[in-house]
Design a protein around this motif. Sequence first.
Motif, short mmCIF file in Angstrom:
data_model
loop_
_atom_site.label_atom_id
_atom_site.label_comp_id
_atom_site.label_asym_id
_atom_site.label_seq_id
_atom_site.Cartn_x
_atom_site.Cartn_y
_atom_site.Cartn_z
N ASP A 271 0.83 -1.20 0.00
CA ASP A 271 0.00 0.00 0.00
C ASP A 271 0.87 1.26 0.00
O ASP A 271 1.93 1.30 0.64
N LEU A 272 0.39 2.27 -0.71
CA LEU A 272 1.08 3.56 -0.76
C LEU A 272 1.01 4.25 0.61
O LEU A 272 0.19 3.87 1.45
N PRO A 273 1.84 5.26 0.85
CA PRO A 273 1.73 6.02 2.10
C PRO A 273 0.34 6.61 2.31
O PRO A 273 -0.07 6.86 3.44
N SER A 274 -0.40 6.80 1.23
CA SER A 274 -1.77 7.32 1.30
C SER A 274 -2.78 6.25 1.67
O SER A 274 -3.97 6.53 1.77
N LYS A 275 -2.33 5.01 1.85
CA LYS A 275 -3.16 3.84 2.15
C LYS A 275 -3.91 3.33 0.92
O LYS A 275 -4.70 2.39 1.01
N LYS A 276 -3.67 3.95 -0.23
CA LYS A 276 -4.22 3.46 -1.49
C LYS A 276 -3.29 2.39 -2.05
O LYS A 276 -2.16 2.22 -1.59
N ASN A 277 -3.78 1.68 -3.08
CA ASN A 277 -2.96 0.66 -3.72
C ASN A 277 -3.01 0.86 -5.23
O ASN A 277 -4.09 1.06 -5.81
N LEU A 278 -1.84 0.82 -5.89
CA LEU A 278 -1.80 1.05 -7.33
C LEU A 278 -2.66 0.07 -8.11
O LEU A 278 -3.22 0.40 -9.16
N TYR B 96 -6.15 1.03 -9.36
CA TYR B 96 -6.31 1.98 -10.46
C TYR B 96 -6.10 1.34 -11.82
O TYR B 96 -6.12 2.02 -12.84
N ILE B 97 -5.89 0.04 -11.84
CA ILE B 97 -5.65 -0.67 -13.10
C ILE B 97 -6.95 -1.34 -13.55
O ILE B 97 -7.54 -2.13 -12.81
N SER B 98 -7.38 -1.02 -14.75
CA SER B 98 -8.67 -1.49 -15.25
C SER B 98 -8.60 -2.93 -15.74
O SER B 98 -7.53 -3.56 -15.72
N GLY B 99 -9.74 -3.44 -16.18
CA GLY B 99 -9.81 -4.82 -16.66
C GLY B 99 -8.96 -5.10 -17.88
O GLY B 99 -8.61 -6.25 -18.14
N ASN B 100 -8.63 -4.05 -18.64
CA ASN B 100 -7.76 -4.27 -19.81
C ASN B 100 -6.31 -3.89 -19.52
O ASN B 100 -5.49 -3.79 -20.42
N GLY B 101 -6.00 -3.68 -18.24
CA GLY B 101 -4.62 -3.47 -17.85
C GLY B 101 -4.12 -2.05 -17.96
O GLY B 101 -2.91 -1.82 -17.92
N ARG B 102 -5.00 -1.08 -18.10
CA ARG B 102 -4.59 0.32 -18.22
C ARG B 102 -4.78 1.07 -16.90
O ARG B 102 -5.67 0.77 -16.13
N PHE B 103 -3.91 2.04 -16.70
CA PHE B 103 -3.90 2.78 -15.43
C PHE B 103 -4.75 4.03 -15.52
O PHE B 103 -4.61 4.83 -16.45
N ASP B 104 -5.65 4.23 -14.55
CA ASP B 104 -6.54 5.39 -14.52
C ASP B 104 -5.84 6.54 -13.80
O ASP B 104 -5.95 6.70 -12.58
N ILE B 105 -5.10 7.34 -14.55
CA ILE B 105 -4.31 8.41 -13.96
C ILE B 105 -5.20 9.51 -13.38
O ILE B 105 -4.84 10.15 -12.38
N VAL B 106 -6.38 9.73 -13.96
CA VAL B 106 -7.27 10.78 -13.46
C VAL B 106 -7.73 10.45 -12.04
O VAL B 106 -7.64 11.28 -11.13
N LYS B 107 -8.22 9.25 -11.84
CA LYS B 107 -8.68 8.85 -10.51
C LYS B 107 -7.53 8.88 -9.50
O LYS B 107 -7.71 9.29 -8.35
N TYR B 108 -6.37 8.48 -9.95
CA TYR B 108 -5.20 8.48 -9.07
C TYR B 108 -4.88 9.90 -8.61
O TYR B 108 -4.63 10.14 -7.42
#
Length: 228
Positions: A163-170, A173-185
């Motif tokens: 887990d990140l220091p923010s308690k979130k986990n990368l 943010y990864i979608s079903g097709n393997g892409r990273f949602d930078i906006v939500k992050y």
Amino acid sequence: SKKSVGLDNDLSFPLKAGLVDCSKLSGMKMMGAILNPIFHSEPRMVTAGMCTLEQYEAGKMELLDRMERFFERQLEIDPDLGDKTPAPTSKWDSNMYNSNCQDEDSPTQMAEKEFKRYFCFKQSVYHPKMEPKKVLGDIDGDGHPKEPVYELGLVLAGGSGKDLPSKKNLADYISGNGRFDIVKYLVDHKKDFPALNSVGIGECCPHLSTEVDCESLFSQDGFSSQSR
């Protein structure tokens, strides 16, 4: 570059004959890639052939410049934002030390410190293990693939990173097709990175796909890395 007719008729030419490196990469595309935690760091991106070192540095400088302008605007709204040190109130107070502390809180320093903090969230320990749906890497002098630099796809079962220091986990943010949602992050980390949130969402993301996908960056940089 070679004429297309010559390349079509003479099979002795190497496969990459006629291809040249792109001298300029979209600034928005480069900044978006730098913001993406999955792309990790400058050495990794350059080794994978996503960009040259010069292109990375140009994107970094443009990103820092935009962050600096964000803090300049914030200081106009709240002049005390960057001044963390009280003014001297006695003849024994040192103007030298007070000045140095205030310099550290200039818009330039504020941008640089936030940028460094952002990279703390991009360390390998936080990266999930993914199914190698898209394998990106470099090739050697003989045209043979080297060990993959990126393996992108669905997050493997039990493959989430720390887990990140923010308690979130990368991995979240990864979608079903393997892409990273930078906006939500960026939205979720607005308090941690206010300048990058403003620049990323307000300036970069409107010009990019939400995921800042590898293929679109590869198509512009003119480098030799390929999906395998």
